[in-house]
Enzyme design. Sequence first.
Site, PDB file in Angstrom:
ATOM      1  N   ARG A  72       1.114 -11.669   5.528  1.00  0.00           N
ATOM      2  CA  ARG A  72       2.562 -11.832   5.350  1.00  0.00           C
ATOM      3  C   ARG A  72       3.367 -11.342   6.557  1.00  0.00           C
ATOM      4  O   ARG A  72       4.567 -11.575   6.637  1.00  0.00           O
ATOM      5  CB  ARG A  72       3.016 -11.102   4.086  1.00  0.00           C
ATOM      6  CG  ARG A  72       2.383 -11.661   2.821  1.00  0.00           C
ATOM      7  CD  ARG A  72       2.877 -10.948   1.580  1.00  0.00           C
ATOM      8  NE  ARG A  72       2.235 -11.453   0.373  1.00  0.00           N
ATOM      9  CZ  ARG A  72       2.456 -10.977  -0.842  1.00  0.00           C
ATOM     10  NH1 ARG A  72       3.300  -9.968  -1.019  1.00  0.00           N
ATOM     11  NH2 ARG A  72       1.825 -11.481  -1.888  1.00  0.00           N
ATOM     12  N   HIS A 109      -5.173 -14.821  10.167  1.00  0.00           N
ATOM     13  CA  HIS A 109      -4.156 -13.772  10.136  1.00  0.00           C
ATOM     14  C   HIS A 109      -4.584 -12.517  10.902  1.00  0.00           C
ATOM     15  O   HIS A 109      -4.011 -11.452  10.728  1.00  0.00           O
ATOM     16  CB  HIS A 109      -3.821 -13.423   8.692  1.00  0.00           C
ATOM     17  CG  HIS A 109      -3.378 -14.606   7.874  1.00  0.00           C
ATOM     18  ND1 HIS A 109      -2.318 -15.405   8.236  1.00  0.00           N
ATOM     19  CD2 HIS A 109      -3.876 -15.132   6.730  1.00  0.00           C
ATOM     20  CE1 HIS A 109      -2.166 -16.368   7.344  1.00  0.00           C
ATOM     21  NE2 HIS A 109      -3.103 -16.235   6.423  1.00  0.00           N
ATOM     22  N   LYS A 122      22.372  14.427  -7.564  1.00  0.00           N
ATOM     23  CA  LYS A 122      22.133  12.985  -7.587  1.00  0.00           C
ATOM     24  C   LYS A 122      22.239  12.444  -9.017  1.00  0.00           C
ATOM     25  O   LYS A 122      21.564  12.925  -9.923  1.00  0.00           O
ATOM     26  CB  LYS A 122      20.752  12.651  -7.014  1.00  0.00           C
ATOM     27  CG  LYS A 122      20.633  12.894  -5.502  1.00  0.00           C
ATOM     28  CD  LYS A 122      19.294  12.413  -4.983  1.00  0.00           C
ATOM     29  CE  LYS A 122      19.186  12.626  -3.479  1.00  0.00           C
ATOM     30  NZ  LYS A 122      20.169  11.795  -2.728  1.00  0.00           N
ATOM     31  N   PRO A 152       0.831  -1.208   0.000  1.00  0.00           N
ATOM     32  CA  PRO A 152       0.000   0.000   0.000  1.00  0.00           C
ATOM     33  C   PRO A 152       0.865   1.258   0.000  1.00  0.00           C
ATOM     34  O   PRO A 152       1.855   1.334   0.728  1.00  0.00           O
ATOM     35  CB  PRO A 152      -0.790  -0.130   1.305  1.00  0.00           C
ATOM     36  CG  PRO A 152      -0.831  -1.594   1.572  1.00  0.00           C
ATOM     37  CD  PRO A 152       0.481  -2.128   1.087  1.00  0.00           C
ATOM     38  N   GLU A 153       0.499   2.213  -0.839  1.00  0.00           N
ATOM     39  CA  GLU A 153       1.245   3.464  -0.916  1.00  0.00           C
ATOM     40  C   GLU A 153       0.475   4.565  -0.191  1.00  0.00           C
ATOM     41  O   GLU A 153      -0.567   4.312   0.428  1.00  0.00           O
ATOM     42  CB  GLU A 153       1.509   3.805  -2.381  1.00  0.00           C
ATOM     43  CG  GLU A 153       2.342   2.732  -3.082  1.00  0.00           C
ATOM     44  CD  GLU A 153       2.756   3.111  -4.494  1.00  0.00           C
ATOM     45  OE1 GLU A 153       2.755   4.321  -4.820  1.00  0.00           O
ATOM     46  OE2 GLU A 153       3.069   2.201  -5.277  1.00  0.00           O
TER      47      GLU A 153
END
Length: 288
Positions: free
Chosen positions: A126, A104, A169, A2-3
């Site tokens: 997970r 879970h 960079k 998830p972002e």
Amino acid sequence: MPELPEVETVRRGLAPVMEGATIVAATNRRADLRFAFPDHFSRRLTGWRVASLDRRAKYLLAHLTSGETLVMHLGMSGRFRIEGGDETMDPGRFHHQLPALAAHDHVVFQLAGPAGAFRVTYNDARRFGFMDLLPGDAIETSRHFATMGPEPLGNDFSGPVLAARLKGKATPIKQALLDQRVVAGLGNIYVCEALYRAGISPRRKAGTVAGQRAERLAGEIRQVLSEAIEAGGSSLRDHAGPDGALGYFQHTFRVYDREGRPCGVCGGAIARLVQSGRSTFFCGACQR
């Protein structure tokens, strides 16, 4: 994983039942997730009220009246389930979300507050997510946030700020934007989308993104995140099937996961390349 928009969607789904509510009981059903739970985790939560529920990058922050803050990270598969009255709510379903199984369910909060009595369950197949407890005045100096860059939807984020963080960079701009020290909360999906909208090649050296190019990119990062948050909010009202795949959200992608499909601007095929082990989707004609 998830972002930022997905985590903000979860925050908005949890806020009505958590903010102002007292944690009547908290139970962690195992000793750890990605990391061990803090010492006396349940005892330090029980009996305290959630003053507010915030988000920092991809983290959820529940500020408690005890003076501590509960820090929650969803990892790759973490999700919350809200149960109360006759309803079961799942705040935030994502592209390729895994189905939730009761086996879970690792953390359970029993809440009582202005919205009523609810049970909020954290499910993580997970177990890459985690929870921590921090003093409320030590959040920004903690190990989670001390080196984190500016919030892309915050007032401190702009083209000049982005250009300053990218200056010098030599890494590709795609990889630089995934560095949480440059900008907080960006992930693979929305970096691909923002670079496409800004017309910037994912291969371009990060240090060359300056001036108007940086202004354009900062604006598109804000825009794509804002649109994604609103799309996530729509998904809470328009759920797809029980497997968790959305019927709406993924259709907003312009390049992500669209390899071989036509670019909406030039009609050329969307391409894919791998950068640092992550798939990058882009239009070679439109992005320079």
